[in-house]
Write a protein that holds these residues in place. Structure first.
Motif, mmCIF file in Angstrom:
data_model
loop_
_atom_site.group_PDB
_atom_site.id
_atom_site.type_symbol
_atom_site.label_atom_id
_atom_site.label_comp_id
_atom_site.label_asym_id
_atom_site.label_seq_id
_atom_site.Cartn_x
_atom_site.Cartn_y
_atom_site.Cartn_z
ATOM 1 N N SER A 253 0.812 -1.216 0.000
ATOM 2 C CA SER A 253 0.000 0.000 0.000
ATOM 3 C C SER A 253 0.847 1.269 0.000
ATOM 4 C CB SER A 253 -0.923 0.022 1.225
ATOM 5 O OG SER A 253 -0.170 -0.025 2.431
ATOM 6 N N LEU A 254 2.097 1.178 0.412
ATOM 7 C CA LEU A 254 2.973 2.342 0.491
ATOM 8 C C LEU A 254 4.127 2.191 -0.493
ATOM 9 C CD1 LEU A 254 3.741 5.002 1.948
ATOM 10 C CD2 LEU A 254 5.109 3.603 3.531
ATOM 11 N N SER A 255 4.347 3.228 -1.297
ATOM 12 C CA SER A 255 5.458 3.243 -2.243
ATOM 13 C C SER A 255 6.184 4.571 -2.138
ATOM 14 C CB SER A 255 4.961 3.034 -3.684
ATOM 15 O OG SER A 255 4.346 1.774 -3.830
ATOM 16 N N ALA A 256 7.473 4.533 -2.462
ATOM 17 C CA ALA A 256 8.280 5.744 -2.392
ATOM 18 C C ALA A 256 9.336 5.703 -3.485
ATOM 19 C CB ALA A 256 8.942 5.878 -1.019
ATOM 20 N N LEU A 315 5.867 10.014 -2.629
ATOM 21 C CA LEU A 315 5.306 9.019 -1.724
ATOM 22 C C LEU A 315 3.848 8.771 -2.104
ATOM 23 C CD1 LEU A 315 6.601 10.533 1.642
ATOM 24 C CD2 LEU A 315 7.639 8.643 0.371
ATOM 25 N N THR A 316 3.435 7.516 -2.133
ATOM 26 C CA THR A 316 2.037 7.189 -2.400
ATOM 27 C C THR A 316 1.552 6.166 -1.386
ATOM 28 O OG1 THR A 316 2.629 5.430 -3.968
ATOM 29 C CG2 THR A 316 2.274 7.627 -4.875
ATOM 30 N N TRP A 317 0.316 6.369 -0.975
ATOM 31 C CA TRP A 317 -0.323 5.443 -0.030
ATOM 32 C C TRP A 317 -1.701 5.103 -0.566
ATOM 33 C CZ3 TRP A 317 -4.125 6.934 4.096
ATOM 34 C CH2 TRP A 317 -4.523 5.802 4.840
ATOM 35 N N ASP A 318 -1.910 3.831 -0.842
ATOM 36 C CA ASP A 318 -3.194 3.367 -1.361
ATOM 37 C C ASP A 318 -4.086 2.914 -0.218
ATOM 38 O OD1 ASP A 318 -2.487 3.750 -4.067
ATOM 39 O OD2 ASP A 318 -1.407 1.835 -4.071
ATOM 40 N N PHE A 319 -5.322 3.400 -0.232
ATOM 41 C CA PHE A 319 -6.296 2.991 0.785
ATOM 42 C C PHE A 319 -7.616 2.699 0.078
ATOM 43 C CE2 PHE A 319 -6.809 7.483 0.173
ATOM 44 C CZ PHE A 319 -8.172 7.716 0.242
ATOM 45 N N ARG A 323 -6.162 7.018 -3.140
ATOM 46 C CA ARG A 323 -4.708 7.131 -3.038
ATOM 47 C C ARG A 323 -4.341 8.525 -2.540
ATOM 48 N NH1 ARG A 323 -0.599 5.515 -7.838
ATOM 49 N NH2 ARG A 323 -0.999 3.477 -6.874
ATOM 50 N N THR A 325 -1.029 11.039 -2.408
ATOM 51 C CA THR A 325 0.265 11.229 -3.060
ATOM 52 C C THR A 325 0.919 12.493 -2.545
ATOM 53 O OG1 THR A 325 -0.539 10.161 -5.082
ATOM 54 C CG2 THR A 325 1.463 11.473 -5.262
#
Length: 721
Positions: A253-256, A315-319, A323, A325
């Protein structure tokens, strides 16, 4: 060069060359379905873009967008943003007239006369990985590893950061990969040009979530672009070095992704070509004093030295279905250049021997910027509602010192502008059903600007101004079929007021020009037809611009910025036909009309430019191209080329004859062979060796023009590990 005459005008019809291009485009629309649907024929490439800040198929985006993939860029010789000119309708990118790395960008007639001053802000926003780059003085650099380039035409006043009232260019660099990848490329070309590029990428952890990549490029060429007849030296020497490192983490769920890059450019500078102007009115004749635009005469050596360092953290966080960003960008720039804008004038005109410089300018600029953007995007109500919203912050600090010697009189000035921009934005898309959808969005922007200046040793009192504007957008989309999209929109663009970085008096320095507003209407169609072998994208637009910020030349060689109102309209078309698996034909076309209509809030000091043609907005431009490939031996032979024509236009708002650019035709071509891990290519640009110029200005005996590149050829060999 003879002046355009009033009897002939600039609207007498389309030339035979353009008629031929139109005929080819029409022929591609009328191609027999049986041939296009040959089961052995290939399909058109599907390109994913982020023009609306979310990943979508290019043909589903209700905007005028042209996108180039990495493979297309390699094939069509897109080595810098300048190469987008011949391939994209209504796009004209040139070097500025100060230094060799600055960008003068125009889209749909909107741009900037000169991006050299640190107070200049273009109507065309330049972005790298979604980060706005304020200083176009370092935009003309070679690309190392780029995933794609997106060119958006028309105001992007909702979703993009700053000053995109004419359009935006987003350069998306290649990120780290989950599996090991590596390439290396060498090249050799005109003027003893040498190139070396490399890219390596792969996982840092066993699960592939931690990844890294490193790419770089070195390039050098000798003088030869022009010959300096005064010094006896060939000029045009360049040295370039660029490197980029990436570190990425891809979780569930978290990317950077952290990107750090640095470019270093040193050249022996840009040279103006001085011209002799004889006659008046329609009988005016303008010729280079050296006899050729490939020959210069300045006795003073030019130079350009530019270093830029960038860092971007995404930074991205998918929920669930949404999302968050975060995009943080930082940049630092050092930009030094020197140039004699007179191009060298015969000393005999002043009772002196030899050739003399009458407009010598030395500039030194430092700049740093920081931006932060937060986005929330996603879908709700079973996908019927799509949303994107966010906050934006940008700050820039800069210092530029300029020393001039104009007609033997020295002067100096230092400008230190500070800019802070804050914005809140959002866009909603309501999907009524599988065919109909509506868009509504807006952006509220507040820009705070301050200028400290020193003029000929005198410290001027600081000046501060604040500008704010809400720019809305509404639109409606209709999917006739899953592969045919019709769209219509109304949007607004905003470019805040500012300061004249070429001012020569305290009053001019402290008098800001007014903010610029654009009302834009657009309708368009995007269609993939005949089994996805024929692509037809067409759009029509109409813009009304209030208080357009326009730079004009004063008789003493200094410059003034005034505001005027203008109207412009046009039609653009891009057609691609994959005739067979081996053969593709494509064409692009733009037909335009634009005028200054009346004076804006601060017009009139120089006399009216009302009814003048808009600068860099030709009546027509068109390109036709072909790409062919065929198996040969153990590999694949490739061949292709494109022919482009651009109608005459004025490069300056005063429609001065020195800035009048004649109709130009360009031919580019390539031949390549791919075998195993190797790819070989020989490519040439301006193969017709069209000699000419892209802009000019003048006063008294200072009548410079700035030459376009002659014929160039580049051979490359690329190996993929």
């Amino acid at each position: 060069t003879r002046a355009p005459t009033a009897t002939l005008g600039r609207h007498t019809g389309v030339s035979r060359a353009v008629r031929a291009l139109l005929a080819l485009g029409t022929a591609s629309l009328a191609v027999p379905a049986a041939l296009a649907q040959d089961p052995d024929a290939g399909l058109l490439e599907e390109v994913t873009v982020t023009a609306q800040r979310t990943a979508e198929k290019l043909q589903d985006v209700p905007l005028s967008v042209t996108a180039f993939s990495a493979e297309t860029m390699e094939r069509l010789q897109i080595n810098s943003v300048l190469d987008l000119t011949r391939l994209t309708p209504n796009v004209k990118f040139d070097n500025v007239t100060g230094g060799t790395t600055g960008l003068k960008a125009y889209i749909r007639g909107g741009g900037i006369t000169d991006g050299g001053p640190n107070t200049s802000e273009s109507e065309v926003g330049v972005y790298v990985d979604d980060v706005y780059m304020a200083r176009v003085s370092a935009a003309v650099v070679d690309f190392a590893e780029v995933e794609r380039i997106e060119v958006m035409r028309g105001p992007q006043g909702v979703l993009y950061g700053r000053n995109t009232s004419a359009g935006a260019v987003n350069i998306i660099t290649r990120g780290p990969s989950e599996e090991f990848q590596a390439t290396t490329q060498v090249g050799y070309g005109t003027w003893n040009e040498r190139r070396l590029k490399g890219f390596v990428s792969g996982p840092l952890s066993a699960d592939g979530r931690w990844r890294a990549s490193l790419n770089g490029m070195v390039r050098a060429r000798d003088g030869g672009r022009q010959e300096n007849v005064t010094t006896g030296k060939d000029v045009g020497e360049e040295d370039f070095f660029g490197v980029q490192g990436d570190l990425a983490f891809v979780g569930e769920s978290l990317s950077a992704r952290l990107t750090v890059s640095r470019t270093d450019t040193e050249t022996d500078g840009q040279y103006a070509v001085n011209n002799l102007v004889t006659g008046t009115g329609a009988s005016t004749v303008i010729t280079p004093r050296t006899g050729s635009y490939y020959k210069v005469a300045s006795p003073i050596p030019s130079l350009t030295e530019v270093t830029q360092t960038n860092a971007i953290l995404r930074l991205t966080w998918d929920f669930g279905s949404g999302r968050v960003t975060s995009i943080t960008g930082w940049s630092e720039l050092d930009d030094d250049w020197r140039e004699d804008f007179s191009g060298g004038v015969p000393g005999s005109l002043f009772g002196q021997p030899g050739t003399i410089a009458l407009f010598d300018r030395v500039s030194a600029t430092t700049q740093d910027q920081l931006s932060q953007e937060l986005q929330v995007s996603g879908a709700a109500l079973d996908g019927r509602l799509e949303y994107l919203g966010g906050l934006y912050y940008f700050t820039e600090n800069s210092d530029q010192s300029i020393s001039d010697v104009i007609f033997f009189a020295p002067s100096s000035r230092t400008f230190s502008p500070d800019t802070t921009s804050k914005a809140v934005f959002g866009q909603l898309t309501w999907n009524f059903d599988d065919q109909w959808s509506a868009i509504a969005g807006g952006r509220y922007t507040e820009d705070d600007k301050q200028l400290d200046a020193i003029l000929n040793g005198a410290v001027l009192a600081p000046v501060e101004n604040e500008y704010s504007k809400f720019t809305p957008k509404v639109g409606v989309n209709y999917k006739v079929t899953p592969s045919i999209l019709l769209f219509a929109s109304y949007s607004e663009g905003f470019k805040s007021g500012g300061y004249n970085g070429l001012a020569s008096t305290a009053v001019q320095v402290r008098t800001p020009f007014q903010p610029q507003y654009t009302d834009a209407w657009e309708v368009g169609m995007k269609a993939d037809l005949l089994g996805n072998t024929l692509r037809v994208n067409v759009s029509a637009f109409m813009n009304e611009i209030s208080n357009r910020q326009q730079t004009l030349t004063l008789p003493n060689g200094t410059f003034l910025v005034e505001n005027y109102n203008a109207d412009l309209k046009g039609i653009e078309a891009e057609v691609t036909w994959r005739a067979t698996e081996a053969l593709s034909l494509w064409t692009s076309l733009a037909l335009n009309d634009g005028k200054y209509t009346d004076g804006g809030s601060s017009a009139g000091a120089l006399g009216s430019i009302i009814n003048n043609d808009l600068p860099v907005f030709p009546d027509y431009s068109a390109t036709v191209g072909v790409d062919w490939s065929q198996s040969l031996g153990k590999g694949t032979l490739r061949f292709g080329g494109d022919y482009s024509v651009r109608d005459e236009y004025f490069s300056t708002a005063d429609n001065a004859l020195i800035g009048f650019v004649e109709k130009q035709d360009f031919l580019s071509a390539y031949v390549g062979y791919d075998v195993g891990s190797w790819s070989f290519q020989l490519a040439g640009r301006n193969l017709l060796d069209e000699e000419g110029w892209q802009t000019g200005f003048g006063f008294a005996v200072v009548q410079p023009r700035f030459a376009i590149d002659p014929r160039t050829v580049l051979a490359t060999a690329r190996y993929t590990f």
